[in-house]
Enzyme design. Sequence first.
Site, PDB file in Angstrom:
ATOM      1  N   HIS A 113       5.828  20.742   7.784  1.00 64.33           N
ATOM      2  CA  HIS A 113       5.903  21.833   8.753  1.00 64.33           C
ATOM      3  C   HIS A 113       4.614  22.636   8.700  1.00 64.33           C
ATOM      4  O   HIS A 113       4.162  23.024   7.626  1.00 64.33           O
ATOM      5  CB  HIS A 113       7.079  22.763   8.457  1.00 64.33           C
ATOM      6  CG  HIS A 113       7.186  23.869   9.457  1.00 64.33           C
ATOM      7  ND1 HIS A 113       7.852  23.731  10.647  1.00 64.33           N
ATOM      8  CD2 HIS A 113       6.649  25.108   9.472  1.00 64.33           C
ATOM      9  CE1 HIS A 113       7.735  24.841  11.350  1.00 64.33           C
ATOM     10  NE2 HIS A 113       7.008  25.697  10.663  1.00 64.33           N
TER      11      HIS A 113
ATOM     12  N   ASP B  75      19.084  31.031  14.193  1.00 67.24           N
ATOM     13  CA  ASP B  75      17.625  31.161  14.266  1.00 67.24           C
ATOM     14  C   ASP B  75      17.143  31.111  15.709  1.00 67.24           C
ATOM     15  O   ASP B  75      16.215  31.831  16.083  1.00 67.24           O
ATOM     16  CB  ASP B  75      16.932  30.070  13.444  1.00 67.24           C
ATOM     17  CG  ASP B  75      15.426  30.210  13.571  1.00 67.24           C
ATOM     18  OD1 ASP B  75      14.900  31.242  13.123  1.00 67.24           O
ATOM     19  OD2 ASP B  75      14.780  29.331  14.169  1.00 67.24           O
TER      20      ASP B  75
ATOM     21  N   ARG C 120      12.976  38.098  18.315  1.00 65.34           N
ATOM     22  CA  ARG C 120      11.765  38.542  17.603  1.00 65.34           C
ATOM     23  C   ARG C 120      10.528  38.388  18.474  1.00 65.34           C
ATOM     24  O   ARG C 120       9.618  39.206  18.445  1.00 65.34           O
ATOM     25  CB  ARG C 120      11.600  37.718  16.316  1.00 65.34           C
ATOM     26  CG  ARG C 120      12.604  38.092  15.239  1.00 65.34           C
ATOM     27  CD  ARG C 120      12.619  37.062  14.129  1.00 65.34           C
ATOM     28  NE  ARG C 120      11.313  36.853  13.568  1.00 65.34           N
ATOM     29  CZ  ARG C 120      10.881  35.694  13.067  1.00 65.34           C
ATOM     30  NH1 ARG C 120      11.683  34.634  13.062  1.00 65.34           N
ATOM     31  NH2 ARG C 120       9.689  35.586  12.571  1.00 65.34           N
TER      32      ARG C 120
ATOM     33  N   SER D 141      13.366  31.655   8.821  1.00 69.57           N
ATOM     34  CA  SER D 141      13.466  30.924  10.083  1.00 69.57           C
ATOM     35  C   SER D 141      13.038  29.464   9.881  1.00 69.57           C
ATOM     36  O   SER D 141      13.746  28.520  10.255  1.00 69.57           O
ATOM     37  CB  SER D 141      12.577  31.623  11.119  1.00 69.57           C
ATOM     38  OG  SER D 141      12.342  30.800  12.230  1.00 69.57           O
TER      39      SER D 141
ATOM     40  N   LYS E  90      15.821  25.851   9.163  1.00 72.67           N
ATOM     41  CA  LYS E  90      15.820  24.633   9.991  1.00 72.67           C
ATOM     42  C   LYS E  90      15.501  23.404   9.141  1.00 72.67           C
ATOM     43  O   LYS E  90      16.096  22.343   9.307  1.00 72.67           O
ATOM     44  CB  LYS E  90      14.802  24.780  11.127  1.00 72.67           C
ATOM     45  CG  LYS E  90      15.278  25.768  12.198  1.00 72.67           C
ATOM     46  CD  LYS E  90      14.231  26.034  13.249  1.00 72.67           C
ATOM     47  CE  LYS E  90      13.144  26.944  12.745  1.00 72.67           C
ATOM     48  NZ  LYS E  90      12.337  27.630  13.735  1.00 72.67           N
TER      49      LYS E  90
HETATM   50  N1  URA Z   1       7.963  29.205  13.221  1.00 71.34           N
HETATM   51  C1  URA Z   1       9.285  29.336  13.099  1.00 71.34           C
HETATM   52  O1  URA Z   1      10.022  28.372  13.220  1.00 71.34           O
HETATM   53  N2  URA Z   1       9.791  30.550  12.847  1.00 71.34           N
HETATM   54  C2  URA Z   1       9.026  31.648  12.698  1.00 71.34           C
HETATM   55  O2  URA Z   1       9.539  32.708  12.454  1.00 71.34           O
HETATM   56  C3  URA Z   1       7.633  31.497  12.830  1.00 71.34           C
HETATM   57  C4  URA Z   1       7.117  30.253  13.084  1.00 71.34           C
END
Ligand code: URA
Length: 428
Positions: A86, A165, A172, A187, A191
């Site tokens: 990621h 999320d 947000r 967040s 995931k």
């Molecule tokens: N990527 C995400 O999935 N969440 C965030 O809060 C910031 C970047």
Amino acid sequence: MSEQFDAVDIIRIKRDRGTLSPAQIDWTIDAYTRGAIADEQMAALNMAILLNGMDRTEISRWTAAMIASGERMNFSSLGKPTSDKHSTGGVGDKITLPLAPLVAVFGVAVPQLSGRGLGHTGGTLDKLESIPGWRAQLSNDEMMAQLADVGAVICAAGAGLAPADKKLYALRDVTGTVEAIPLIASSIMSKKIAEGTGSLVLDVKVGSGAFMKDQTQARELAETMVALGTDAGVKTVALLTNMSTPLGLTAGNAIEVEESVEVLAGGGPQDVVELTVRLAEEMLAAAGVNDADPARALRDGRAMDVWNRMIEAQGGDPRAALPVAKESETVYAPADGVLVELDALAVGVAAWRLGAGRARKEDAVQAGAGVRLHAKPGASVRAGEPLMTLLTDTPEKFDRAREALEAAVVIAPEGSRPAQELIIDRIA
Ligand code: URA
């Protein structure tokens, strides 16, 4: 139905720098997901968290509550190790494209759930959708079948994964509360943990084109995410990498696919190759494969073979011509000397304004739009030489893109050197 807590009390606790209990956190996430906490209340709580922070125990519980809001995937029936990467997002960051098939060459399955771009950072799915026929939406069964057969999949996360999320992130995004370390860490990690990967390598970007502008913040984000992953039983490693200048020579959609294919063909820009190989080594080591030579698998075509199969499995034609922007304009070097700065944020904003990115979630992106760079920091340039090509289907966008690039370039006298290392640190 009477509620266990009152949203206003929860907001006051964080506003006054208190600590939320596990029960309060579980209720907050659940109540927000089912609509019992209003958006304005959650926005106030997010702002209190951004300003006053959360301790590790609170972040860990907040993450667990977001995971529990949806389904958890499980890849154990594949009978092979899984690894995922990621990136916290940057400009020209196309690394997922060559990386996923490269890691799969060595028998490690890569379930890469990716997103779309918002703002100046590009989205992996937007880039891949410039390949004729390719589709991002797969069912869980299709994803499993592709992992078993091809070994790599890059697709959109299903609606069932961490729904809390999805709602929180959208809120947000419009309330100035994206840049809070507890909220970013929870967040991302909710995931990734719900996705069920066995190991995870985080590419935490630092610099003008990243969420985290300085190393202290980026390190704290990386350490928080590594701790969350490790506590959840996912082998997690983070690299801190430079995002003060774009990665590679392209920022856009189709042009980034084209550059990724060059890397898969054994060529491509040196920084893209270096980061792809280093992340592959980390993913393979995290998955327990220690004798692999990913650089070689790029050179000898094995990664390209997996790429072709991966694209075909999702309906794409890897050999089809990619869309090309209808219009282009060149930006020239203003002076002789060494290019010491080429600002990532400015290039990202320019690419976005040219049509490569979107301002609202529902907007469409232009496949051919973006910025092609002709020089990178460290290169000697001559006044009047092409530095960048701006690409779009809608030429009225050129002026705003040029505005974004006004202060993007610094050229210093011959002999100067840019102070930029690509891989800054490793956190495990
Ligand atoms: N990527 C995400 O999935 N969440 C965030 O809060 C910031 C970047």
